[in-house]
Write a protein that holds these residues in place. Structure first.
Motif, short mmCIF file in Angstrom:
data_model
loop_
_atom_site.label_atom_id
_atom_site.label_comp_id
_atom_site.label_asym_id
_atom_site.label_seq_id
_atom_site.Cartn_x
_atom_site.Cartn_y
_atom_site.Cartn_z
N MET A 190 0.85 -1.16 0.00
CA MET A 190 0.00 0.00 0.00
C MET A 190 0.91 1.24 0.00
O MET A 190 1.81 1.37 0.81
CB MET A 190 -0.89 -0.02 1.24
N LYS A 191 0.66 2.15 -0.92
CA LYS A 191 1.46 3.36 -1.04
C LYS A 191 1.00 4.41 -0.01
O LYS A 191 -0.18 4.56 0.25
CB LYS A 191 1.33 3.94 -2.44
N THR A 192 1.97 5.11 0.56
CA THR A 192 1.70 6.18 1.51
C THR A 192 2.33 7.47 0.97
O THR A 192 3.42 7.44 0.42
CB THR A 192 2.32 5.88 2.88
N ALA A 247 9.57 7.68 6.45
CA ALA A 247 9.51 6.95 5.18
C ALA A 247 10.38 5.69 5.20
O ALA A 247 10.07 4.72 4.50
CB ALA A 247 9.94 7.86 4.05
N THR A 248 11.45 5.68 5.98
CA THR A 248 12.30 4.50 6.04
C THR A 248 11.59 3.31 6.68
O THR A 248 11.92 2.17 6.39
CB THR A 248 13.61 4.77 6.81
N VAL A 249 10.61 3.60 7.52
CA VAL A 249 9.86 2.54 8.19
C VAL A 249 8.75 2.00 7.29
O VAL A 249 8.38 0.83 7.39
CB VAL A 249 9.26 3.06 9.52
N LEU A 250 8.24 2.84 6.41
CA LEU A 250 7.14 2.45 5.53
C LEU A 250 7.71 1.84 4.25
O LEU A 250 8.75 2.24 3.74
CB LEU A 250 6.29 3.67 5.20
N ALA A 251 7.01 0.87 3.71
CA ALA A 251 7.51 0.16 2.54
C ALA A 251 7.48 1.02 1.28
O ALA A 251 8.50 1.23 0.64
CB ALA A 251 6.69 -1.11 2.33
N ASP A 252 6.34 1.51 0.89
CA ASP A 252 6.18 2.28 -0.35
C ASP A 252 5.70 3.67 0.03
O ASP A 252 4.53 3.87 0.32
CB ASP A 252 5.16 1.57 -1.26
N GLY A 287 -2.89 10.21 -4.53
CA GLY A 287 -3.03 8.91 -5.14
C GLY A 287 -2.68 7.78 -4.19
O GLY A 287 -2.16 6.76 -4.61
N ALA A 288 -2.95 7.98 -2.92
CA ALA A 288 -2.67 6.96 -1.91
C ALA A 288 -3.75 6.98 -0.86
O ALA A 288 -4.40 8.01 -0.64
CB ALA A 288 -1.31 7.22 -1.27
N ASP A 289 -3.93 5.85 -0.20
CA ASP A 289 -4.94 5.77 0.85
C ASP A 289 -4.43 6.39 2.15
O ASP A 289 -5.05 7.30 2.67
CB ASP A 289 -5.35 4.33 1.04
N PRO A 290 -3.30 5.93 2.69
CA PRO A 290 -2.78 6.61 3.88
C PRO A 290 -2.00 7.86 3.49
O PRO A 290 -1.13 7.83 2.62
CB PRO A 290 -1.88 5.58 4.55
N VAL A 291 -2.32 8.97 4.11
CA VAL A 291 -1.64 10.24 3.88
C VAL A 291 -1.20 10.77 5.23
O VAL A 291 -1.96 10.73 6.20
CB VAL A 291 -2.58 11.26 3.19
N GLY A 292 0.02 11.30 5.31
CA GLY A 292 0.52 11.84 6.56
C GLY A 292 1.07 13.23 6.41
O GLY A 292 1.54 13.61 5.34
N ILE A 293 0.98 14.00 7.48
CA ILE A 293 1.58 15.33 7.54
C ILE A 293 2.28 15.43 8.89
O ILE A 293 1.63 15.49 9.92
CB ILE A 293 0.52 16.45 7.42
N PRO A 294 3.64 15.40 8.88
CA PRO A 294 4.35 15.45 10.17
C PRO A 294 4.32 16.85 10.77
O PRO A 294 4.13 17.82 10.13
CB PRO A 294 5.77 15.04 9.82
#
Length: 53
Positions: free
Chosen positions: A1-3, A22-27, A46-53
């Motif tokens: 799953m892309k983030t 990002a190093t912990v997440l695969a894609d 274009g991704a389901d999980p989206v993050g804003i640090p």
């Protein structure tokens, strides 16, 4: 799953944090929020999980 991680940084601290996450997440894609400032239409990631640090 892309983030997608959107980040805003002035000094580089948030970029460093986003890269570390990002190093912990695969894609994972990092997108600087400043690169989106001139886009007039709605921004739909274009991704389901989206993050804003």
């Amino acid at each position: 799953m892309k983030t997608i991680i959107y980040y805003f940084t002035g000094t580089g601290n948030m970029l460093a944090a986003a890269k570390k996450i990002a190093t912990v997440l695969a894609d994972c894609e990092l997108v600087p929020i400043a690169s989106l400032q001139n886009i007039q239409e709605e921004i739909l990631p274009g991704a389901d999980p989206v993050g804003i640090p």
